[in-house]
Design an enzyme around this catalytic site. Structure first.
Site, PDB file in Angstrom:
ATOM      1  N   THR A 439       0.843  -1.175   0.000  1.00  0.00           N
ATOM      2  CA  THR A 439       0.000   0.000   0.000  1.00  0.00           C
ATOM      3  C   THR A 439       0.882   1.230   0.000  1.00  0.00           C
ATOM      4  O   THR A 439       2.099   1.144   0.157  1.00  0.00           O
ATOM      5  CB  THR A 439      -0.911   0.027   1.244  1.00  0.00           C
ATOM      6  OG1 THR A 439      -0.149  -0.386   2.389  1.00  0.00           O
ATOM      7  CG2 THR A 439      -2.088  -0.892   1.113  1.00  0.00           C
ATOM      8  N   ASP A 479      -8.284 -10.707  -0.442  1.00  0.00           N
ATOM      9  CA  ASP A 479      -8.608 -10.148   0.874  1.00  0.00           C
ATOM     10  C   ASP A 479      -9.920 -10.698   1.420  1.00  0.00           C
ATOM     11  O   ASP A 479     -10.241 -10.457   2.592  1.00  0.00           O
ATOM     12  CB  ASP A 479      -8.714  -8.622   0.791  1.00  0.00           C
ATOM     13  CG  ASP A 479      -7.351  -7.951   0.909  1.00  0.00           C
ATOM     14  OD1 ASP A 479      -6.352  -8.659   1.119  1.00  0.00           O
ATOM     15  OD2 ASP A 479      -7.287  -6.715   0.791  1.00  0.00           O
ATOM     16  N   SER A 503     -10.678  -4.388   4.314  1.00  0.00           N
ATOM     17  CA  SER A 503      -9.336  -3.816   4.248  1.00  0.00           C
ATOM     18  C   SER A 503      -8.913  -3.342   5.628  1.00  0.00           C
ATOM     19  O   SER A 503      -9.743  -3.155   6.520  1.00  0.00           O
ATOM     20  CB  SER A 503      -9.323  -2.634   3.276  1.00  0.00           C
ATOM     21  OG  SER A 503      -8.114  -1.906   3.363  1.00  0.00           O
ATOM     22  N   SER A 504      -7.607  -3.130   5.796  1.00  0.00           N
ATOM     23  CA  SER A 504      -7.082  -2.545   7.033  1.00  0.00           C
ATOM     24  C   SER A 504      -6.598  -1.119   6.840  1.00  0.00           C
ATOM     25  O   SER A 504      -6.058  -0.519   7.775  1.00  0.00           O
ATOM     26  CB  SER A 504      -5.921  -3.393   7.563  1.00  0.00           C
ATOM     27  OG  SER A 504      -6.370  -4.649   7.963  1.00  0.00           O
ATOM     28  N   GLY A 526       1.019  -1.068   4.997  1.00  0.00           N
ATOM     29  CA  GLY A 526       1.512  -2.150   5.833  1.00  0.00           C
ATOM     30  C   GLY A 526       0.565  -3.300   6.098  1.00  0.00           C
ATOM     31  O   GLY A 526       0.749  -4.030   7.064  1.00  0.00           O
ATOM     32  N   GLY A 527      -0.478  -3.518   5.277  1.00  0.00           N
ATOM     33  CA  GLY A 527      -1.372  -4.645   5.497  1.00  0.00           C
ATOM     34  C   GLY A 527      -2.103  -4.521   6.820  1.00  0.00           C
ATOM     35  O   GLY A 527      -2.340  -3.416   7.317  1.00  0.00           O
TER      36      GLY A 527
END
Length: 634
Positions: A439, A479, A503-504, A526-527
């Protein structure tokens, strides 16, 4: 002594499987195992673990804060920051600058984002103090359903058979979201915003050390002929650092989007090229159709806002889990029992680290059970991100009961999700879904005081490893949970036609509670660890008064309801041992955050202009840069 000073003292001191196995990346096999449930696509073989952290660590270079007045842009690359700065200097809005920067980022750090992916954007309009949450997340094709990631026996496919190829590609949403936002908040013409990226794509830019390292380590990108010809030489070696990389195909694509808007990407020759390449992938063909691209729509949602001490923090609502989970972590942090005490006199802080890890466990347990696309269940039912769900998960009394479980010793993992009274009767199974940390984030303030906090992504590094007309396509459909149910209960984040995967991404904007004035713009790539990066930084800045540059440079740590992860090379072994004595399973891993923040001080001062004083901060783990008025762009 509270846990906040303790955390501050701590941070201050301190077949692809075989190909993936060969990639020399730092990994956390135990953390992978946490996500490798049947719901998440079956066990992840250790040999394939190298793709789990595709945006590997490539160094740590200390940075200084940048101060300015008027306008400021902080992005992941000097070229992108300069593009944003040029737009702001020309009178463009924060939204204009974000578009210009994002187009450049898709060129110079193609591993992280681009027009083949999606984004979440918070926009604050100063003149009427209006905050909007823009959802440009990818969607599942109409032909996809809950069997998307099941094999012929009805079992979830191995995760790393899914990552690369057309089946993983969701409908891109970035360009159409930016176009709709620009219609409301743009000041300069749409086409003008593409000029920096088009020029850079045609004339070339020097390959950066980070891009070279990620290209060299990726085991799959060379299999795409177009990507191989662009990024590798005839021997298959990654273009070296400093190589002048030209991407005329992307320059042409961006020129078409500049002329025709999102229609150039979502209909016509480019759309047909996307669909053809997705559906004809040699090993993993996908289901994307031209109608999916044509009918994609971004959404404008209500931001998740909550009070935190002297501030009001606002973030993204579902389908991002970022806003809700960050809010839970900060609320749990404050509500945790106060009897925890510091041990030892070496200045390290096992108590603060323990407390932060425990609130992460509790928050991620709720995230994995409840949060998903809010448009796919009726209000008050199932997994939706409706107002009732968000309110229930952020209820202070509920979180106080959850926080009461935090004690001297670590809670056994996995911690079970909570049961807010308002959500009683929801038949949901928890399911952590793998989310790979490729990201990018940008933070922007313009002269009028408008703000943008935007995080964008193509999911895994280099996405699905499919290049079309100079840009890479996302693999965001991985995801989703790979199984639709567990033990007879539906999973919130299951695949459904047209649905957006959880999503995060956690862009955030913070306001002063007393005055309503903006105080901070922040976010990170960073996921799933994005949530921890942002929460840790907010605690440091808002609770402890740590300056933004120091805050984004602090060592990373956290727990996503599994092992307690400590940043490799930045946290001493003594802390790990102290946490193990408390019952934590501890691992040292690369935690490659990319926090970009702007702090605003908008208090009026006698005899000075009314422009806010701005402080820009760049995470030293990546190649970010600040552009600001009056600083020569640096």
């Amino acid at each position: 002594m509270t846990g906040l000073p303790r955390l501050r003292r701590f941070v201050a001191r301190t077949t692809l499987a075989s190909a993936f196995a060969a990639a020399s990346l730092a990994l956390s096999p135990s953390a992978l195992a946490r996500d490798a449930t049947p719901s998440a696509g079956g066990p992840i073989p250790a040999a394939a673990a190298a793709a789990a952290r595709p945006e590997a660590a490539t160094g740590f270079a200390p940075r200084d804060a940048v101060h300015g007045r008027g306008w400021m842009a902080v992005t992941a690359n000097r070229h992108a920051s300069d593009a944003a700065g040029a737009i702001l200097a020309a009178g463009g809005s924060a939204l204009d600058a974000a578009i210009a920067a994002q187009m450049v980022l898709g060129l110079v750090e193609p591993q992280s984002s681009g027009i083949g992916g999606g984004a979440f954007l918070l926009h604050y309009r100063a003149r009427d103090r209006r905050l909007e949450a823009w959802d440009g997340r990818e969607t599942a094709p109409a032909a996809a359903d809950e069997r998307l990631w099941l094999d012929a026996r009805g079992q979830p496919r191995p995760f790393f058979e899914a990552v690369v190829g057309g089946r993983a590609v969701g409908v891109p949403g970035l360009v159409r979201m930016l176009e709709r936002a620009h219609a409301r908040h743009g000041r300069l013409p749409w086409g003008r915003l593409f000029e920096p990226a088009i020029a850079l794509a045609r004339d070339g830019f020097p390959v950066s050390p980070r891009l070279h390292a990620l290209l060299a380590r990726d085991p799959a990108l060379r299999d795409d002929p177009e990507a191989a010809a662009l990024y590798y030489d005839e021997a298959g070696k990654a273009r070296p650092v400093g190589y002048l990389l030209r991407n005329p195909a992307l320059a042409d694509t961006l020129a078409q989007v500049a002329r025709r808007g999102s229609l150039a990407l979502h209909a016509g020759p480019i759309a047909r090229a996307i669909v053809d390449k997705v559906r004809s992938h040699p090993s993993n063909p996908g289901l994307l159709g031209e109608h999916d691209l044509a009918f994609y729509r971004p959404a404008v949602r209500e931001a998740v806002c909550f009070d935190h001490r002297a501030h009001r923090v606002c973030g993204m609502p579902p389908p991002s889990s970022g806003g809700v989970t960050v809010a839970q972590m900060l609320k749990l942090w404050r509500a945790a029992p106060a009897q925890l005490t510091t041990r030892g006199g070496d200045g390290l802080d096992p108590d603060g680290a323990h407390r932060f890890a425990e609130v992460g466990k509790l928050a991620f347990a709720d995230r994995d059970r409840y949060l998903a696309d809010p448009d796919f269940t009726a209000p008050g039912q199932g997994s939706s991100g409706d107002a009732m769900l968000v309110s229930a998960l952020l209820d202070d009394r509920y979180l106080a009961r959850r926080a009461a479980a935090i004690g001297e010793l670590a809670l056994p993992t996995p911690v079970a999700a909570g049961h807010p009274a308002a959500l009683s009767g929801r038949p949901l199974a928890a399911a952590p879904s793998p989310e790979l940390p490729s990201t990018t984030h940008l933070s922007i303030v313009d002269r009028q005081g408008n703000l943008v906090s935007m995080t964008s992504s193509i999911e895994s590094a280099f996405g699905a490893r499919i290049m079309v007309r100079g840009f890479l396509l996302n693999n965001q459909l991985t995801d989703f949970s790979f199984a639709p149910s567990r033990d007879g209960e539906p999973i919130a984040n299951r695949v459904e036609p047209g649905k957006r995967p959880r999503s995060s991404m956690a862009p955030a904007i913070v306001f002063d509670r007393a005055t309503g004035a903006p105080a901070l713009v922040i976010g990170s790539p960073g996921g799933p660890q994005i949530i921890q990066y942002v929460a840790r930084s907010l605690i440091a800045i808002l609770d402890e008064g740590v300056d933004p540059q120091r805050a984004v440079s602090l060592p990373n740590l956290g727990n996503r309801n599994g092992v307690t992860e400590l940043e490799r090379g930045r946290v001493p072994a003594s802390l790990a041992e102290a946490l193990r004595r408390r019952g934590h399973r501890v691992e040292f891993v690369d935690m490659t955050s990319g926090l970009h923040a702007i702090a605003l001080d908008c208090r009026p001062r006698l005899g000075q202009d009314r422009a806010c004083r701005l402080t820009g901060a760049v995470d030293p783990r990546r190649e970010g840069a600040v552009a600001a008025a009056g600083t020569g762009g640096r």
